[in-house]
Motif scaffolding. Structure first.
Motif, PDB file in Angstrom:
ATOM      1  N   VAL A   1     -48.274 -12.255 -26.124  1.00 44.11           N
ATOM      2  CA  VAL A   1     -47.271 -11.529 -26.888  1.00 44.11           C
ATOM      3  C   VAL A   1     -46.604 -10.536 -25.946  1.00 44.11           C
ATOM      4  O   VAL A   1     -47.267  -9.663 -25.380  1.00 44.11           O
ATOM      5  N   LEU A   2     -45.298 -10.682 -25.764  1.00 43.31           N
ATOM      6  CA  LEU A   2     -44.558  -9.885 -24.787  1.00 43.31           C
ATOM      7  C   LEU A   2     -43.855  -8.731 -25.489  1.00 43.31           C
ATOM      8  O   LEU A   2     -42.901  -8.926 -26.235  1.00 43.31           O
ATOM      9  N   LEU A   3     -44.346  -7.526 -25.248  1.00 46.20           N
ATOM     10  CA  LEU A   3     -43.846  -6.332 -25.922  1.00 46.20           C
ATOM     11  C   LEU A   3     -43.119  -5.433 -24.940  1.00 46.20           C
ATOM     12  O   LEU A   3     -43.692  -4.972 -23.952  1.00 46.20           O
ATOM     13  N   SER A   4     -41.839  -5.187 -25.207  1.00 48.48           N
ATOM     14  CA  SER A   4     -41.072  -4.224 -24.427  1.00 48.48           C
ATOM     15  C   SER A   4     -40.877  -2.979 -25.288  1.00 48.48           C
ATOM     16  O   SER A   4     -40.404  -3.059 -26.423  1.00 48.48           O
ATOM     17  N   THR A   5     -41.254  -1.818 -24.758  1.00 48.10           N
ATOM     18  CA  THR A   5     -41.176  -0.573 -25.527  1.00 48.10           C
ATOM     19  C   THR A   5     -40.231   0.418 -24.873  1.00 48.10           C
ATOM     20  O   THR A   5     -40.026   0.406 -23.655  1.00 48.10           O
ATOM     21  N   TRP A   6     -39.677   1.290 -25.709  1.00 49.55           N
ATOM     22  CA  TRP A   6     -38.864   2.409 -25.217  1.00 49.55           C
ATOM     23  C   TRP A   6     -38.795   3.465 -26.323  1.00 49.55           C
ATOM     24  O   TRP A   6     -38.251   3.233 -27.395  1.00 49.55           O
TER      25      TRP A   6
ATOM     26  N   MET B   1     -44.490 -15.221 -27.012  1.00 42.37           N
ATOM     27  CA  MET B   1     -43.819 -14.654 -28.172  1.00 42.37           C
ATOM     28  C   MET B   1     -43.231 -13.301 -27.797  1.00 42.37           C
ATOM     29  O   MET B   1     -43.925 -12.462 -27.205  1.00 42.37           O
ATOM     30  N   PHE B   2     -41.956 -13.084 -28.129  1.00 43.13           N
ATOM     31  CA  PHE B   2     -41.353 -11.768 -27.958  1.00 43.13           C
ATOM     32  C   PHE B   2     -41.786 -10.852 -29.099  1.00 43.13           C
ATOM     33  O   PHE B   2     -41.962 -11.298 -30.232  1.00 43.13           O
ATOM     34  N   CYS B   3     -41.904  -9.573 -28.779  1.00 45.97           N
ATOM     35  CA  CYS B   3     -42.365  -8.604 -29.778  1.00 45.97           C
ATOM     36  C   CYS B   3     -41.564  -7.316 -29.631  1.00 45.97           C
ATOM     37  O   CYS B   3     -41.438  -6.772 -28.519  1.00 45.97           O
ATOM     38  N   ASP B   4     -41.012  -6.820 -30.743  1.00 46.47           N
ATOM     39  CA  ASP B   4     -40.271  -5.559 -30.755  1.00 46.47           C
ATOM     40  C   ASP B   4     -41.160  -4.446 -31.304  1.00 46.47           C
ATOM     41  O   ASP B   4     -41.936  -4.661 -32.242  1.00 46.47           O
ATOM     42  N   GLN B   5     -40.999  -3.255 -30.778  1.00 47.56           N
ATOM     43  CA  GLN B   5     -41.893  -2.145 -31.096  1.00 47.56           C
ATOM     44  C   GLN B   5     -41.791  -1.652 -32.536  1.00 47.56           C
ATOM     45  O   GLN B   5     -42.711  -1.015 -33.047  1.00 47.56           O
ATOM     46  N   ASP B   6     -40.663  -1.935 -33.217  1.00 45.00           N
ATOM     47  CA  ASP B   6     -40.429  -1.348 -34.530  1.00 45.00           C
ATOM     48  C   ASP B   6     -40.644  -2.312 -35.686  1.00 45.00           C
ATOM     49  O   ASP B   6     -40.363  -1.975 -36.833  1.00 45.00           O
ATOM     50  N   ASP B   7     -41.164  -3.510 -35.408  1.00 46.81           N
ATOM     51  CA  ASP B   7     -41.379  -4.492 -36.468  1.00 46.81           C
ATOM     52  C   ASP B   7     -42.828  -4.499 -36.934  1.00 46.81           C
ATOM     53  O   ASP B   7     -43.706  -3.892 -36.319  1.00 46.81           O
ATOM     54  N   ILE B   8     -43.058  -5.228 -38.008  1.00 43.88           N
ATOM     55  CA  ILE B   8     -44.410  -5.388 -38.551  1.00 43.88           C
ATOM     56  C   ILE B   8     -44.636  -6.880 -38.770  1.00 43.88           C
ATOM     57  O   ILE B   8     -43.877  -7.526 -39.494  1.00 43.88           O
ATOM     58  N   TRP B   9     -45.672  -7.414 -38.134  1.00 39.37           N
ATOM     59  CA  TRP B   9     -45.946  -8.844 -38.207  1.00 39.37           C
ATOM     60  C   TRP B   9     -46.830  -9.161 -39.408  1.00 39.37           C
ATOM     61  O   TRP B   9     -47.789  -8.433 -39.698  1.00 39.37           O
ATOM     62  N   PHE B  10     -46.530 -10.253 -40.104  1.00 44.44           N
ATOM     63  CA  PHE B  10     -47.412 -10.740 -41.154  1.00 44.44           C
ATOM     64  C   PHE B  10     -48.688 -11.284 -40.499  1.00 44.44           C
ATOM     65  O   PHE B  10     -48.639 -11.816 -39.375  1.00 44.44           O
ATOM     66  N   PRO B  11     -49.836 -11.197 -41.162  1.00 40.92           N
ATOM     67  CA  PRO B  11     -51.106 -11.607 -40.544  1.00 40.92           C
ATOM     68  C   PRO B  11     -51.118 -13.046 -40.020  1.00 40.92           C
ATOM     69  O   PRO B  11     -51.770 -13.343 -39.019  1.00 40.92           O
TER      70      PRO B  11
END
Length: 302
Positions: free
Chosen positions: A10-15, A92-102
């Motif tokens: 899971v690829l998470l870019s944060t800022w 998988m791309f991942c954004d810092q402000d989202d919420i993933w379903f289980p």
């Protein structure tokens, strides 16, 4: 989970994401699929984002493979670097402000495996899902991002040159897609848009018609869930589409059929035209978007 490379990274870019990260990380903890790891690149945050990530790494070491802290280069370039560093079969791309379903990872990995069984892992393959659009307080704005935006999910590959219906944080893609689409060329508009374009033309895009994510909207979204383009943006967007087409042509010209080559050439030439000459070229080569209003704007404001 073993110490070997997981099936999914899971690829998470944060800022500056301290306000949102706790919700995201909690949703990752609840994933029903367990053979995954988080690869993080912080894009020069000035708040407590990095501290939150490092603390989470200490308490969840099996789920964090690396945290990179670097200077700010923007989300697209940041995700590009994450893909290049990744090693897993599925990404998988991942954004810092989202919420993933289980069930997000589990459902998407299963769908991608089915695509690989059908087409083979040598093809660039991508699966994307719908999203629930919510505000910053997690109140639902639309139960379907696809309906909210009026996406045509059966569009032909040529349509991806002007229309993108693939949202990065709702995707999973295979190693071949990563190899073919990355590193990102300079003229790629966004990481997810370029990835979708490559997969649509040379592989396959799978559609999972259910939401797997709460897609949070707030004042700091990089792209967000805009219903449509602002009409005044059309002129600038045409130049971006055209330059991206020129880059796509340069990267893949030897793999294109003659008809596709000519279409890309026509779109690539648009950046050099203005006024009625540009409008005439759009009509002549049928370089249209989805929807009557968007095409009206295309011709009025190009």
């Amino acid at each position: 989970m073993t110490n070997s490379t997981p099936i999914v990274q899971v690829l998470l870019s944060t800022w500056n994401g301290e306000r949102w990260l706790s919700d995201l990380l909690a949703s990752l903890e609840r994933q029903t699929f367990t053979d995954w790891q988080l690869l993080v690149r912080d894009d020069g945050s000035q708040d407590k984002t990095l501290k939150i990530l490092l603390e989470w790494q200490k308490t969840h070491p099996k789920w964090v493979t690396d945290i990179i802290s670097a200077s700010s280069i923007g989300s697209t370039a940041s995700f590009d670097q994450l893909v290049r560093k990744s090693q897993a079969p599925y990404l998988m791309f991942c954004d810092q402000d989202d919420i993933w379903f289980p069930e997000k990872i589990e459902l998407q990995v299963e769908a991608l495996r089915q695509l690989e069984q059908q087409y083979g892992s040598a093809k660039p393959l991508l699966v994307h899902t719908d999203l629930v659009v919510v505000n910053e307080h997690k109140q639902v704005l639309s139960p379907s991002f696809w309906d909210y935006r009026g996406f045509d999910l059966k569009q032909r590959k040529q349509a991806y040159l002007l229309n993108n219906n693939v949202t990065g944080c709702a995707t999973v893609f295979n190693r071949r897609a990563a190899q073919l689409a990355f590193p990102l060329p300079t003229e790629a508009m966004q990481h997810d848009r370029w990835l979708a374009l490559v997969c649509a033309w040379f592989g396959h895009i799978g559609v999972l018609a259910q939401p797997t994510i709460l897609y949070r909207q707030h004042n700091h979204n990089v792209i967000g869930a805009k219903r449509s383009l602002e009409w005044g943006d059309i002129h600038k967007r045409i130049d971006l589409w055209s330059r991206q087409a020129a880059t796509f042509l340069r990267c893949f010209s030897t793999q294109l059929a003659q008809e596709d080559y000519e279409l890309l050439q026509a779109l690539a030439h648009l950046q050099y035209l203005r006024g009625w000459e540009r409008r005439r070229h759009i009509v002549q080569h049928r370089l249209f978007k989805q929807g009557v209003l968007e095409n009206l704007a295309l011709l009025l404001f190009s």
